[in-house]
Design a protein around this motif. Structure first.
Motif, short mmCIF file in Angstrom:
data_model
loop_
_atom_site.label_atom_id
_atom_site.label_comp_id
_atom_site.label_asym_id
_atom_site.label_seq_id
_atom_site.Cartn_x
_atom_site.Cartn_y
_atom_site.Cartn_z
N ASN A 28 -3.91 27.94 -81.96
CA ASN A 28 -4.69 29.15 -82.27
C ASN A 28 -4.48 29.64 -83.69
O ASN A 28 -4.38 30.84 -83.94
CB ASN A 28 -4.43 30.28 -81.28
CG ASN A 28 -4.99 30.02 -79.90
OD1 ASN A 28 -5.45 28.92 -79.61
ND2 ASN A 28 -4.95 31.02 -79.04
N PRO A 55 -8.72 32.22 -81.85
CA PRO A 55 -8.44 31.70 -80.51
C PRO A 55 -9.14 30.37 -80.26
O PRO A 55 -10.27 30.15 -80.71
CB PRO A 55 -8.98 32.78 -79.58
CG PRO A 55 -9.13 34.00 -80.42
CD PRO A 55 -9.43 33.52 -81.80
N SER A 90 -9.72 27.92 -76.77
CA SER A 90 -9.49 27.88 -75.32
C SER A 90 -8.65 26.68 -74.93
O SER A 90 -8.57 25.69 -75.66
CB SER A 90 -10.83 27.84 -74.58
OG SER A 90 -11.46 26.58 -74.78
N ASP A 91 -8.05 26.75 -73.75
CA ASP A 91 -7.29 25.61 -73.24
C ASP A 91 -8.19 24.38 -73.14
O ASP A 91 -7.77 23.26 -73.46
CB ASP A 91 -6.72 25.93 -71.85
CG ASP A 91 -5.56 26.92 -71.90
OD1 ASP A 91 -4.98 27.11 -72.99
OD2 ASP A 91 -5.24 27.50 -70.84
N ASP A 103 -10.90 23.63 -74.93
CA ASP A 103 -11.21 23.08 -76.25
C ASP A 103 -9.99 22.40 -76.86
O ASP A 103 -10.12 21.37 -77.54
CB ASP A 103 -11.71 24.18 -77.18
CG ASP A 103 -13.15 24.59 -76.87
OD1 ASP A 103 -13.84 23.84 -76.15
OD2 ASP A 103 -13.57 25.65 -77.36
N ARG A 158 0.49 22.90 -75.04
CA ARG A 158 -0.82 22.25 -74.86
C ARG A 158 -0.72 20.75 -75.15
O ARG A 158 -1.32 19.94 -74.43
CB ARG A 158 -1.84 22.90 -75.79
CG ARG A 158 -2.33 24.25 -75.29
CD ARG A 158 -3.25 24.93 -76.29
NE ARG A 158 -4.02 26.00 -75.65
CZ ARG A 158 -4.79 26.85 -76.31
NH1 ARG A 158 -4.89 26.77 -77.64
NH2 ARG A 158 -5.48 27.78 -75.66
#
Length: 318
Positions: free
Chosen positions: A20, A24, A26-27, A29, A59
């Motif tokens: 990020n 932001p 997303s998880d 993406d 991630r």
């Protein structure tokens, strides 16, 4: 020189974006970004606790969990511990990442701090080892302590077989030069100081070649300025708005590139890889499309005559 195969694949995926950086992600993406890199043949992944206060490591670990451990390389960094904080807002203003500020970075170059940092990174990654451990930005906190405490501890971890290679990552040429002089570095991560736009680290890169120290070049787009085919006002340089003079220089380089049938970003990716010491480049991304665009750019064959013409025009020093 370390035996790590840095140059397998088109580049290493840098992990700041999926942590990020500035906005932001997303998880979904973030996962798509890592998956796209894998599908393109990327097998090196760089991350750090600093990136999103651990989000990048978590991630990345989740995305690699089902892939054979011996089929990829991972580097992370030590020097900043993550400790609990009150968490009343986000990290964007103070740290540059759009994540909650329920953790705070704490500089700790001590042997116990280095070992704790690596242990906590392994937990977030879900791995039992990383391939490379860098001391992260010691010039920001205390270069002396970093080179006298943290770097020797990393060398001990290497000798113990906990990591395969160690080094320092920084955008400071002076800091990396001092680190190389210790004789403890297998590799340095050089950020934004050996690019098509400017080469203040040219002597350092040559020194690394003579000593057998590998260089991983990052920030090769100068945080955005060289990532545009035609940079315009408002382009980013060193994570701030680029001065008009640098925008003009980048466009002058682009003029020469276009005469040779390549774009400015394509030449920017090709330039650092010409140096013997540069074993890989690392590129950040925040989407699968960005990964695929970088893969296409990295595959372009840039003619040698381009570098000659840039030097003749006074636009390239090496």
């Amino acid at each position: 020189m370390t035996d790590i195969p840095f140059d397998d694949g088109p580049f290493w995926l840098g992990g700041a974006g999926i942590g990020n950086l500035l906005r932001p992600v997303s998880d979904a993406d973030a996962r798509a970004t890592i998956d796209a890199a894998w599908e393109a043949g990327v097998r090196g992944f760089d991350t750090a606790p600093h990136y999103g206060l651990g989000l990048s490591e978590r991630r990345l670990g989740a995305a690699l969990a089902d892939r054979p451990r011996d089929s990829y390389l991972v580097s992370t960094k030590v020097g900043r511990l993550l400790v609990p904080a009150r968490g009343e807002g986000d990290d964007l203003e103070s740290g540059g990442f759009a994540v909650p500020d329920d953790l705070v970075r704490q500089w700790d170059p001590s042997p116990s701090g280095v070992r704790r940092s690596l242990d906590e990174s392994l937990e977030r990654l879900g791995l039992d080892r990383v391939d490379i451990a860098y001391l992260h930005d010691p010039d920001v906190y205390s270069l002396r302590d970093g080179l006298t405490q943290a770097l020797p501890t990393l060398a001990e971890l290497r000798d113990e077989g906990v990591v395969r290679a160690v080094g320092v990552g920084s955008n400071s040429v002076a800091a990396l030069s001092a680190a190389v002089q210790t004789g403890l570095c297998d590799v340095v991560m050089l950020a934004g100081r050996y690019t098509l736009l400017e080469q203040p680290a040219a002597a350092l890169v040559e020194r690394c070649a003579s000593l057998g120290v590998a260089v991983v070049a990052v920030g090769v787009y100068n945080s955005g300025l060289l990532g545009q085919v035609r940079p315009s006002a408002g382009a980013s340089y060193d994570y701030a708005e680029a001065p008009a003079g640098l925008i003009a220089r980048a466009n002058a380089i682009a003029d020469v590139c276009e005469r040779h049938g390549v774009t400015l970003p394509e030449a920017a990716l090709a330039f650092p890889r010409r140096a013997d010491a540069v074993r890989a480049i690392a590129l950040g991304a925040q989407s699968a499309d960005q990964v695929r665009e970088n893969v296409e750019r990295a595959a372009v064959d840039v003619p040698d005559a381009l570098w000659d013409d840039l030097r003749a025009a006074g636009l390239l020093e090496v």
